[in-house]
Write an enzyme that holds these catalytic residues in place. Structure first.
Site, short mmCIF file in Angstrom:
data_model
loop_
_atom_site.label_atom_id
_atom_site.label_comp_id
_atom_site.label_asym_id
_atom_site.label_seq_id
_atom_site.Cartn_x
_atom_site.Cartn_y
_atom_site.Cartn_z
N HIS A 74 3.33 2.42 2.68
CA HIS A 74 3.14 1.34 1.49
C HIS A 74 3.46 0.24 2.35
O HIS A 74 4.44 -0.30 2.61
CB HIS A 74 4.19 1.54 0.46
CG HIS A 74 3.98 0.42 -0.81
ND1 HIS A 74 3.38 0.83 -1.89
CD2 HIS A 74 4.68 -0.67 -0.67
CE1 HIS A 74 3.48 -0.24 -2.73
NE2 HIS A 74 4.16 -1.18 -2.20
N CYS A 75 2.48 -0.71 2.20
CA CYS A 75 2.46 -1.92 2.97
C CYS A 75 2.79 -3.09 2.06
O CYS A 75 2.38 -3.49 1.04
CB CYS A 75 0.98 -2.20 3.62
SG CYS A 75 0.73 -3.70 4.33
#
Length: 365
Positions: A122-123
């Site tokens: 998850h950026c």
């Protein structure tokens, strides 16, 4: 782009990560633009015109791919998803949150609260899982080399203004010089990320999958006692094939649910390995009891000063209260990973000193 896509994009962009990313790109680009206009005006020569056009194109190229990386691509697995053939269900993990099976290479993201196809991480800078790997790579490429192009001109601008002749207002010169710091930071930090993502593309192995393969090798060598044997990763088809799988024409076999594998591998080889690892993890899990509360915050210097600097910052942390019954599945330096009994869906790391084992671990966690 539909209205729904537009609203989703606006919602994601109004968070710290995307706002910071866009602000950094804007600061560096504007600093480079001022430098270009001051010392390389397009009206002076054809070379300056080409340089200006080339530099000007970096911004729309980078930003457009940034948006595409968030919006377009496989995205999420439908809630309640099942494989086409019922007999394939035995090879897949079941997600209780999404109430469906996880497709190969999919994992549940606790931030997005959905099962994400071909998930890597998850950026925070996208405020999402990147949905289009090619666009994400183009975005990183544009950010690095666009910032490098601008920073070179900013450094030349700073030299001319400070050591040759000050022709502009000092405040403007200072602002442009500050943008060089953002530019250098972007080139270094995003350059490292670009390199690591290129390795993922060439090996066709996400960060999560590299961890699965590492555990698979441990299982073969330590549990099954097959020394010096390595897990046959099914999706590595060679650097060239891996590269074109991301940057080539879309293939119906790579729709987020089905991926080509090596000839000597089963299409569910990796998911079967995950199920075997999950079984071992459950066998090795140990019951603990919380003896000191933990807030779930990062770097708890006040409550846990001796271990605060070892906080796993990129992982989920679990808030616990004194008396909570905990099941621990693994550990690292000063921290245990597990869940509260009765709620397996919420997991995270907790300080080891906050827990007391109900029974002695069979093996070191």
């Amino acid at each position: 782009m539909t209205l729904k896509d537009g609203l989703e994009l606006v919602k994601r962009l109004m968070r710290f990560g995307p706002l910071m990313a866009m602000a950094t790109i804007g600061i560096v680009w504007c600093g480079g633009l001022i430098s270009l206009i001051t010392y390389f005006p397009p009206s002076k020569s054809l070379k300056n015109q080409l340089n200006f056009i080339f530099y000007f194109c970096w911004l729309p190229f980078t930003v457009s791919n940034y948006f595409k990386a968030i919006l377009y691509g496989p995205g999420y697995a439908p809630k309640g998803w099942k494989p086409k053939y019922e007999e394939d269900e035995q090879f897949l993990q079941y997600c209780k949150v999404c109430e469906g099976f996880k497709p190969p290479r999919a994992h549940h993201c606790r931030k997005c609260k959905r099962c994400c196809l071909k998930m890597d991480h998850h950026c925070i800078w996208l405020s999402a899982i990147y949905r289009n790997q090619a666009s994400f790579m183009y975005f990183l490429f544009g950010a690095v080399f666009g910032a490098l192009h601008g920073t070179v001109h900013i450094i030349f601008f700073s030299y001319q203004q400070l050591w040759v002749r000050l022709t502009l207002q000092p405040k403007l010169v200072l602002a442009v010089m500050v943008s060089s710091g953002f530019g250098i930071g972007t080139v270094i930090a995003v350059g490292i990320l670009l390199y690591s993502q290129l390795q993922i593309v060439l090996t066709n192995m996400t960060g999560i999958e590299s961890w699965i393969v590492e555990k698979a090798n441990w299982r073969l060598n330590e549990v099954l006692e097959k020394k010096n044997e390595e897990f046959n990763y099914p999706y590595d088809l060679g650097k060239s094939a891996n590269f074109w799988q991301v940057f080539g024409r879309p293939d119906e076999k790579m729709n987020g649910f089905d991926y080509p594998v090596k000839e000597d591998c089963h299409k569910y080889s990796l998911t079967i390995e995950q199920l075997l690892q999950k079984k071992i993890k459950e066998e090795r899990s140990v019951p603990f009891k919380c003896v000191k509360p933990y807030s779930g915050r990062k770097c708890p210097f006040l409550s846990y000063p001796k271990i605060a600097i070892f906080t796993p910052l990129l992982s989920d942390l679990l808030q616990i209260q004194e008396g909570d019954e905990i099941t621990v599945t693994r550990g690292k330096k000063h921290w245990y990973y597990g869940y509260k009994n009765g709620n397996k869906t919420i997991r995270g790391f907790m300080p080891k000193t906050a827990l007391k084992a109900v029974e002695e671990p069979k093996k070191e966690l």
